[in-house]
Design a protein around this motif. Structure first.
Motif, PDB file in Angstrom:
ATOM      1  N   ARG A  65       0.869  -1.187   0.000  1.00  0.00           N
ATOM      2  CA  ARG A  65       0.000   0.000   0.000  1.00  0.00           C
ATOM      3  C   ARG A  65       0.904   1.235   0.000  1.00  0.00           C
ATOM      4  O   ARG A  65       1.638   1.469   0.963  1.00  0.00           O
ATOM      5  CB  ARG A  65      -0.893  -0.026   1.239  1.00  0.00           C
ATOM      6  CG  ARG A  65      -2.005   1.001   1.193  1.00  0.00           C
ATOM      7  CD  ARG A  65      -3.036   0.684   2.263  1.00  0.00           C
ATOM      8  NE  ARG A  65      -4.157   1.611   2.248  1.00  0.00           N
ATOM      9  CZ  ARG A  65      -5.180   1.515   1.400  1.00  0.00           C
ATOM     10  NH1 ARG A  65      -5.215   0.554   0.513  1.00  0.00           N
ATOM     11  NH2 ARG A  65      -6.170   2.385   1.451  1.00  0.00           N
ATOM     12  N   HIS A  93      -6.084  -6.097   5.203  1.00  0.00           N
ATOM     13  CA  HIS A  93      -6.932  -7.302   5.226  1.00  0.00           C
ATOM     14  C   HIS A  93      -6.148  -8.612   5.164  1.00  0.00           C
ATOM     15  O   HIS A  93      -6.735  -9.667   4.953  1.00  0.00           O
ATOM     16  CB  HIS A  93      -7.975  -7.306   4.082  1.00  0.00           C
ATOM     17  CG  HIS A  93      -8.812  -6.067   4.035  1.00  0.00           C
ATOM     18  ND1 HIS A  93      -9.438  -5.635   2.906  1.00  0.00           N
ATOM     19  CD2 HIS A  93      -9.104  -5.168   4.998  1.00  0.00           C
ATOM     20  CE1 HIS A  93     -10.093  -4.516   3.157  1.00  0.00           C
ATOM     21  NE2 HIS A  93      -9.896  -4.217   4.422  1.00  0.00           N
ATOM     22  N   GLU A 156      -8.047  -4.066  -1.024  1.00  0.00           N
ATOM     23  CA  GLU A 156      -8.741  -2.783  -1.145  1.00  0.00           C
ATOM     24  C   GLU A 156     -10.244  -2.916  -0.894  1.00  0.00           C
ATOM     25  O   GLU A 156     -10.917  -1.934  -0.613  1.00  0.00           O
ATOM     26  CB  GLU A 156      -8.501  -2.217  -2.556  1.00  0.00           C
ATOM     27  CG  GLU A 156      -8.769  -0.729  -2.716  1.00  0.00           C
ATOM     28  CD  GLU A 156      -7.680   0.155  -2.136  1.00  0.00           C
ATOM     29  OE1 GLU A 156      -6.543  -0.321  -2.018  1.00  0.00           O
ATOM     30  OE2 GLU A 156      -7.965   1.312  -1.798  1.00  0.00           O
ATOM     31  N   ASN A 158     -13.608  -3.295   0.785  1.00  0.00           N
ATOM     32  CA  ASN A 158     -14.145  -3.110   2.139  1.00  0.00           C
ATOM     33  C   ASN A 158     -14.964  -4.302   2.596  1.00  0.00           C
ATOM     34  O   ASN A 158     -15.035  -4.615   3.776  1.00  0.00           O
ATOM     35  CB  ASN A 158     -15.049  -1.876   2.180  1.00  0.00           C
ATOM     36  CG  ASN A 158     -14.252  -0.603   2.071  1.00  0.00           C
ATOM     37  OD1 ASN A 158     -13.063  -0.600   2.307  1.00  0.00           O
ATOM     38  ND2 ASN A 158     -14.908   0.467   1.696  1.00  0.00           N
ATOM     39  N   GLU A 161     -13.495  -7.047   4.732  1.00  0.00           N
ATOM     40  CA  GLU A 161     -13.366  -6.828   6.176  1.00  0.00           C
ATOM     41  C   GLU A 161     -14.721  -6.863   6.885  1.00  0.00           C
ATOM     42  O   GLU A 161     -14.842  -7.396   7.978  1.00  0.00           O
ATOM     43  CB  GLU A 161     -12.680  -5.487   6.442  1.00  0.00           C
ATOM     44  CG  GLU A 161     -12.477  -5.246   7.924  1.00  0.00           C
ATOM     45  CD  GLU A 161     -11.327  -4.324   8.240  1.00  0.00           C
ATOM     46  OE1 GLU A 161     -10.399  -4.231   7.418  1.00  0.00           O
ATOM     47  OE2 GLU A 161     -11.363  -3.710   9.306  1.00  0.00           O
ATOM     48  N   GLN A 206     -18.702  -1.174  -5.015  1.00  0.00           N
ATOM     49  CA  GLN A 206     -17.952   0.022  -4.608  1.00  0.00           C
ATOM     50  C   GLN A 206     -16.807   0.316  -5.574  1.00  0.00           C
ATOM     51  O   GLN A 206     -16.194   1.380  -5.495  1.00  0.00           O
ATOM     52  CB  GLN A 206     -17.394  -0.165  -3.193  1.00  0.00           C
ATOM     53  CG  GLN A 206     -18.471  -0.177  -2.135  1.00  0.00           C
ATOM     54  CD  GLN A 206     -17.913  -0.393  -0.744  1.00  0.00           C
ATOM     55  OE1 GLN A 206     -17.018  -1.210  -0.529  1.00  0.00           O
ATOM     56  NE2 GLN A 206     -18.444   0.325   0.203  1.00  0.00           N
ATOM     57  N   PHE A 207     -16.478  -0.643  -6.418  1.00  0.00           N
ATOM     58  CA  PHE A 207     -15.463  -0.481  -7.470  1.00  0.00           C
ATOM     59  C   PHE A 207     -14.043  -0.247  -6.938  1.00  0.00           C
ATOM     60  O   PHE A 207     -13.176   0.187  -7.681  1.00  0.00           O
ATOM     61  CB  PHE A 207     -15.836   0.670  -8.414  1.00  0.00           C
ATOM     62  CG  PHE A 207     -17.038   0.368  -9.266  1.00  0.00           C
ATOM     63  CD1 PHE A 207     -16.917  -0.295 -10.469  1.00  0.00           C
ATOM     64  CD2 PHE A 207     -18.299   0.737  -8.852  1.00  0.00           C
ATOM     65  CE1 PHE A 207     -18.023  -0.585 -11.247  1.00  0.00           C
ATOM     66  CE2 PHE A 207     -19.423   0.459  -9.623  1.00  0.00           C
ATOM     67  CZ  PHE A 207     -19.284  -0.200 -10.831  1.00  0.00           C
ATOM     68  N   ASN A 208     -13.806  -0.526  -5.641  1.00  0.00           N
ATOM     69  CA  ASN A 208     -12.450  -0.333  -5.119  1.00  0.00           C
ATOM     70  C   ASN A 208     -11.480  -1.297  -5.793  1.00  0.00           C
ATOM     71  O   ASN A 208     -10.331  -0.946  -6.073  1.00  0.00           O
ATOM     72  CB  ASN A 208     -12.423  -0.557  -3.600  1.00  0.00           C
ATOM     73  CG  ASN A 208     -13.186   0.529  -2.867  1.00  0.00           C
ATOM     74  OD1 ASN A 208     -13.248   1.656  -3.340  1.00  0.00           O
ATOM     75  ND2 ASN A 208     -13.782   0.193  -1.744  1.00  0.00           N
ATOM     76  N   ASP A 211     -10.611  -0.019  -9.198  1.00  0.00           N
ATOM     77  CA  ASP A 211      -9.740   1.166  -9.147  1.00  0.00           C
ATOM     78  C   ASP A 211      -8.278   0.807  -8.919  1.00  0.00           C
ATOM     79  O   ASP A 211      -7.399   1.547  -9.348  1.00  0.00           O
ATOM     80  CB  ASP A 211     -10.217   2.126  -8.035  1.00  0.00           C
ATOM     81  CG  ASP A 211     -11.512   2.828  -8.422  1.00  0.00           C
ATOM     82  OD1 ASP A 211     -11.846   2.829  -9.620  1.00  0.00           O
ATOM     83  OD2 ASP A 211     -12.188   3.365  -7.524  1.00  0.00           O
TER      84      ASP A 211
ATOM     85  N   LEU B  10     -12.203   2.551   6.686  1.00  0.00           N
ATOM     86  CA  LEU B  10     -12.832   1.755   5.628  1.00  0.00           C
ATOM     87  C   LEU B  10     -13.601   2.606   4.630  1.00  0.00           C
ATOM     88  O   LEU B  10     -13.513   2.387   3.423  1.00  0.00           O
ATOM     89  CB  LEU B  10     -13.801   0.746   6.245  1.00  0.00           C
ATOM     90  CG  LEU B  10     -13.192  -0.539   6.780  1.00  0.00           C
ATOM     91  CD1 LEU B  10     -14.232  -1.331   7.537  1.00  0.00           C
ATOM     92  CD2 LEU B  10     -12.639  -1.382   5.646  1.00  0.00           C
ATOM     93  N   GLN B  14     -11.107   6.165   1.403  1.00  0.00           N
ATOM     94  CA  GLN B  14     -11.088   5.943  -0.038  1.00  0.00           C
ATOM     95  C   GLN B  14     -12.070   6.908  -0.699  1.00  0.00           C
ATOM     96  O   GLN B  14     -13.267   6.819  -0.454  1.00  0.00           O
ATOM     97  CB  GLN B  14     -11.475   4.503  -0.358  1.00  0.00           C
ATOM     98  CG  GLN B  14     -10.451   3.516   0.148  1.00  0.00           C
ATOM     99  CD  GLN B  14     -11.073   2.150   0.343  1.00  0.00           C
ATOM    100  OE1 GLN B  14     -12.135   2.021   0.906  1.00  0.00           O
ATOM    101  NE2 GLN B  14     -10.394   1.124  -0.105  1.00  0.00           N
ATOM    102  N   GLY B  18     -17.087   5.113  -6.632  1.00  0.00           N
ATOM    103  CA  GLY B  18     -17.938   4.010  -6.175  1.00  0.00           C
ATOM    104  C   GLY B  18     -18.147   4.037  -4.675  1.00  0.00           C
ATOM    105  O   GLY B  18     -19.244   3.800  -4.177  1.00  0.00           O
ATOM    106  N   ASN B  19     -17.076   4.366  -3.943  1.00  0.00           N
ATOM    107  CA  ASN B  19     -17.148   4.387  -2.489  1.00  0.00           C
ATOM    108  C   ASN B  19     -18.017   5.540  -1.991  1.00  0.00           C
ATOM    109  O   ASN B  19     -18.842   5.365  -1.097  1.00  0.00           O
ATOM    110  CB  ASN B  19     -15.731   4.530  -1.930  1.00  0.00           C
ATOM    111  CG  ASN B  19     -15.531   3.710  -0.692  1.00  0.00           C
ATOM    112  OD1 ASN B  19     -16.064   2.614  -0.589  1.00  0.00           O
ATOM    113  ND2 ASN B  19     -14.786   4.233   0.238  1.00  0.00           N
ATOM    114  N   TRP B  22     -21.619   4.761  -2.759  1.00  0.00           N
ATOM    115  CA  TRP B  22     -22.107   3.721  -1.838  1.00  0.00           C
ATOM    116  C   TRP B  22     -22.447   4.333  -0.482  1.00  0.00           C
ATOM    117  O   TRP B  22     -23.511   4.080   0.087  1.00  0.00           O
ATOM    118  CB  TRP B  22     -21.025   2.644  -1.685  1.00  0.00           C
ATOM    119  CG  TRP B  22     -21.406   1.516  -0.780  1.00  0.00           C
ATOM    120  CD1 TRP B  22     -22.080   0.385  -1.106  1.00  0.00           C
ATOM    121  CD2 TRP B  22     -21.144   1.427   0.635  1.00  0.00           C
ATOM    122  NE1 TRP B  22     -22.257  -0.405  -0.005  1.00  0.00           N
ATOM    123  CE2 TRP B  22     -21.695   0.202   1.072  1.00  0.00           C
ATOM    124  CE3 TRP B  22     -20.497   2.244   1.546  1.00  0.00           C
ATOM    125  CZ2 TRP B  22     -21.617  -0.219   2.401  1.00  0.00           C
ATOM    126  CZ3 TRP B  22     -20.424   1.836   2.871  1.00  0.00           C
ATOM    127  CH2 TRP B  22     -20.980   0.613   3.285  1.00  0.00           C
TER     128      TRP B  22
END
Lengths: 240, 129
Positions: A65, A93, A156, A158, A161, A206-208, A211, B10, B14, B18-19, B22
């Motif tokens: 990270r 994570h 990444e 969420n 978790e 969420q598309f994390n 990304d 969390l 970010q 998207g986040n 959401w």
């Protein structure tokens, strides 16, 4: 030319007792983040732990990270980050082994759990399967198959978790590529397996993962397509 | 404290499209669910007679409630337009356009904001004591 680097250090399996160490590292024009941590280990602190192998963006082992985003460090040049300071941390994570080296077992356990191996319909056939390059099947699978299992998406996401049993983007993406493959015979089994809050329905778009994927894959796309396949599969089962 | 720290790490660290979408969808959803309770109580007062209902509705003519109504319209607008975006992502192959769709949802919300301003701002100003 140099840069200030803050590295999160941790010596145990829990990340409760961590600290940040700061180093000054000289740079060249094309220095990447992996060069930076290598320089620190070779010249400033030999106890720094991290993992890498190919240095060519193929093996997916050097993910860390960096400045708040999971990246493959061997292909991330310091210049491209446009920052006067680097903050390097282990992937979130994952259990930490030491410093920047994490235990990838949760990731690969889930990867295996979805039957990530190809199960041929005709294992003894000597003929090559003919799938046209412009067929829908090929166009569905092609954008999803270049995964190098670097684990950035899993770190990444969420939902990994907040939903402890969630299989994660990479495993579901892999399952999708096999479910969409007409040569594979374990598709229905995978559809049943992923028809749960821990599978496809656990994704909250969420598309994390999309990304951060260094290969430009969108696991979210695979998961959304899989959700539609799950609905079709459920209808098929209901009426059959 | 650890809940706040985890929530911050969390969901607020970010800043991806998207986040953010959401998080806003959840916040507006919870806000609307909370709003429904006093809304049902108010509507129920119509069963207790015209005078009671008028009395209840008079409370909502104050500037505070006019402003709250304005915020409610924006909350409904965002939840609706982002909901349509989510349905579009679920039902059609539009994942590659998720940022554009979020932009569209925000554009529609802005249109609602401007239109609602014409209606609510004079009401808020005129009903000020």
């Amino acid at each position: 030319m140099g840069i200030t680097v803050k590295i999160r250090r941790c010596s145990g399996h829990t990340d409760d007792n961590f600290r940040f160490d700061t180093f000054e590292v000289p740079l060249t024009d094309n220095s990447n983040v992996l060069d930076v941590v290598n320089y620190i280990q070779n010249n400033l602190d030999p106890t720094l732990a991290f993992r890498y192998s190919c240095r060519a963006g193929m093996c997916g082992t050097c993910s860390m990270r960096v400045n708040g985003k999971n990246r493959w460090t061997c292909r991330s040049t310091v210049k491209s980050l446009r920052s006067k300071m680097l903050t390097i941390e282990p992937l979130p994570h994952y259990p930490i082994i030491k410093d920047l080296a994490v235990d990838m077992r949760p990731f690969f356990d889930r990867y295996r759990h979805v039957r990530s191996e190809f199960v041929s319909k005709h294992p003894t056939s000597k003929e090559f399967a003919k799938i046209q390059p412009n067929s829908k099947e090929r166009r569905d699978i092609d954008p999803q198959i270049e995964c190098i299992t670097c684990g950035c998406c899993y770190g990444e996401c969420n939902l990994v978790e907040t939903n402890s049993g969630y299989l994660g983007p990479a495993a579901i993406n892999r399952a999708f590529t096999l479910i969409a493959d007409s040569r594979d015979s374990a598709g229905e089994e995978r559809l049943d397996l992923l028809n749960s809050p821990q599978g496809a329905w656990g994704c909250h778009t969420q598309f994390n993962c999309t990304d951060v994927c260094p290969m430009g894959i969108s696991p979210t796309r695979a998961i959304q397509k899989l959700k539609r396949k799950e609905v079709g599969h459920a209808f098929k089962k209901f009426f059959s | 404290m650890s809940f706040i720290r985890n929530f911050q790490r969390l969901f607020l660290s970010q800043k991806s499209v998207g986040n953010v979408s959401w998080l806003l969808h959840r916040v507006t959803g919870v806000a609307l669910a909370i709003y429904l309770l006093p809304h049902f109580i108010s509507i129920h007062s119509s069963q207790l007679g015209q005078q009671m209902f008028d009395q209840e509705l008079n409370v909502y003519t104050t500037p505070f409630f006019k402003f709250a109504e304005f915020i409610l319209v924006l909350t409904v607008a965002f939840h609706m337009f982002n909901g349509l975006r989510i349905i579009a992502l679920d039902c059609f192959n539009l994942v590659g356009h998720q940022k554009l769709l979020f932009g569209l949802a925000l554009f529609c919300c802005t249109a609602v904001l401007i239109s609602a301003s014409f209606l609510f701002v004079p009401q808020i100003l005129l009903s000020s004591p």
